[in-house]
Write an enzyme that holds these catalytic residues in place. Structure first.
Site, short mmCIF file in Angstrom:
data_model
loop_
_atom_site.label_atom_id
_atom_site.label_comp_id
_atom_site.label_asym_id
_atom_site.label_seq_id
_atom_site.Cartn_x
_atom_site.Cartn_y
_atom_site.Cartn_z
N ASP A 85 32.88 66.37 45.76
CA ASP A 85 33.05 65.18 46.60
C ASP A 85 33.59 64.03 45.76
OD1 ASP A 85 30.48 65.19 45.26
OD2 ASP A 85 29.96 63.40 46.42
N GLU A 148 27.40 64.54 45.25
CA GLU A 148 26.99 63.86 44.03
C GLU A 148 27.15 62.35 44.12
OE1 GLU A 148 27.52 62.27 39.84
OE2 GLU A 148 28.85 62.19 41.57
#
Length: 461
Positions: A85, A148
């Site tokens: 991400d 994350e």
């Protein structure tokens, strides 16, 4: 060919794969059925797993929270942790943020450094070991998370809910070379206050806790805001705060342009919210709500990034100074929220930080809500993992004076035992993570491939 030569032979494939990964906009979005962080992160996770399968590895997807890519076998496991991400792209790019364009010897795109480029490189380093025929006595497992940047729900699901085993030794290529032996504690708080009168004003700024606010605006009636507007030429005389005023209907829109940076290094950026508040305070604006907000900034925040005016400017010899970043602000419908990201030294108790923030908030009638955080990480410099990775880095780069470092960033090294951050930024590489025009110099891929191939093999043999 030796291992490093085999790794370098995949450079063109690495470039192509990084470009493909960048083209997936993997910013967290509204959850969808089977896609807990939205379409983009799920698609990015699928891409990495499909690439791993294409390269000859065993892969598994865990409910689109996380996935892993396995090679080899053994009683012990070497872990490589990273995320697919990315933070929102922001504005002002000279290259499209999700095109993976190449220009001037660089690949441009959101996530090319954080963390797609490094993880693609590590994946091809695993392939180099596989194709070399070198014997490894341990399993190598790449673990990929899809959340994350905004909460670590991925790691909580993988290691928590599913109770997947921790690798015996691990690293994450989500920091700076050589080896990160200490990571500051992270605390994210929101200061809140409800006003009786909003004075028909609206303030918005920033887009994430962990990025320096690069844009902020105040919308205010022309009558109420004329004092601020009239003071602006004087304010800009000796400063370059990037603040402008425009008239829309009966209102003034005062915009502030800053420079984004990672919240772990707010001094590398320029905070648009703090600058806007400085203008309002210095203009002598009078009015219950906005005056109160501006006074809070002028007394407790200023343009500081170390928390000095809040009384929390802690530091220690291992990890340095505390940092404080204003990530977001919102004032609308009488409700104020100020989102703050703090990175505190490894030897400082988080309660001492909370106490200082709470005292400042109470002085202005604000409530404090802790939204998240991570405890500090500290692994001794003489630990086997740190020493082995340091030796690999020195051997490949010939940077024999290098020493382990401490950072304010928060990596997956905190998610498990016996894990450190290892790269990927080299000594002469610009850190533009979380900034516009994030880029990777193609020439750096050579060093990345050699370092990661050697490091993974040395840990796994």
């Amino acid at each position: 060919m030796n291992l490093q030569e085999i790794a370098l032979s995949y450079k063109d494939d690495v470039i192509k794969s990084i470009q493909e990964a960048i083209r997936i906009k993997s910013v967290e979005e509204t959850p969808l059925p089977g896609k807990p962080f939205g379409e983009g992160p799920a698609e990015a996770l699928r891409y990495f797993l499909q690439l791993g399968e294409h390269l000859g590895f065993e892969v598994e997807n865990f409910d689109n929270y996380a996935g892993h890519i396995d090679f080899g076998s053994g009683d012990e496991t070497i872990g490589i942790l990273g995320h697919v991400d990315v933070v929102p792209e922001g504005e002002g790019w000279s290259h499209p943020p999700y095109a993976g364009e190449i220009g001037d010897g660089k690949i441009y795109g959101r996530g090319v450094l954080d963390d797609k480029g490094p993880m693609i490189t590590c994946l091809y380093a695993m392939k180099a070991i596989k194709d070399s025929g070198l014997k490894t006595g341990k399993k190598i497992r790449m673990i990929l998370g899809a959340n994350e940047e905004t909460g670590w729900g991925c790691m909580n699901h993988y290691f928590g809910k599913l109770n997947m085993p921790h690798p015996d030794l691990s690293f994450t290529p989500d920091s700076t070379f050589p080896v990160t032996f200490a990571e500051k504690g992270i605390m994210q708080v929101v200061l809140k206050k409800t006003y009786k009168n909003s004075e028909n004003i609206k303030i918005k700024g920033g887009n994430a806790f962990n990025s320096v606010s690069e844009k902020a605006f105040l919308e205010i009636s022309e009558e109420s805001g004329k004092r601020i507007a009239n003071y602006l030429p004087e304010f800009n005389k000796d400063k370059d705060y990037g603040i402008k005023v425009e008239k829309i209907s009966e209102n003034l829109i005062i915009t502030s342009a800053g420079k984004s940076a990672h919240a772990s290094r707010p001094d590398k950026g320029y905070n648009a919210v703090s600058a806007l508040m400085t203008l309002i305070s210095e203009s002598g604006y009078r009015g219950e709500t906005l005056e109160d907000v501006a006074k809070f900034f002028s007394e407790k925040i200023k343009m500081e990034t170390d928390g000095k005016s809040m009384g929390i400017a802690f530091e220690d010899k291992d990890s340095g100074q505390l940092t404080l970043n204003i990530g977001m602000i919102s004032l609308e419908n009488k409700k104020l929220e100020i989102s703050i990201d703090i990175r505190y030294p490894v030897t400082i108790e988080k309660n001492a930080v909370l106490e200082g923030i709470g005292k400042s908030a109470t002085e202005f009638g604000m409530e404090i809500e802790v939204k998240g955080g991570k405890d500090p990480l500290y692994i001794p410099r003489d630990n086997f993992l740190v020493k082995t990775l340091m030796d690999v880095y020195k051997d490949v780069t010939c940077d024999i004076e290098a020493k382990p470092i401490a950072i304010g960033g928060g990596t997956y090294a905190r998610a498990i035992k016996n894990c450190v951050a290892f790269g990927a930024l080299l000594k002469d590489q610009e850190d533009n993570m979380h900034q516009k025009d994030e880029y990777l110099e193609i020439s750096k891929i050579d060093a990345w491939l050699k370092i990661y191939a050697e490091a993974i093999y040395k840990l796994a043999k």
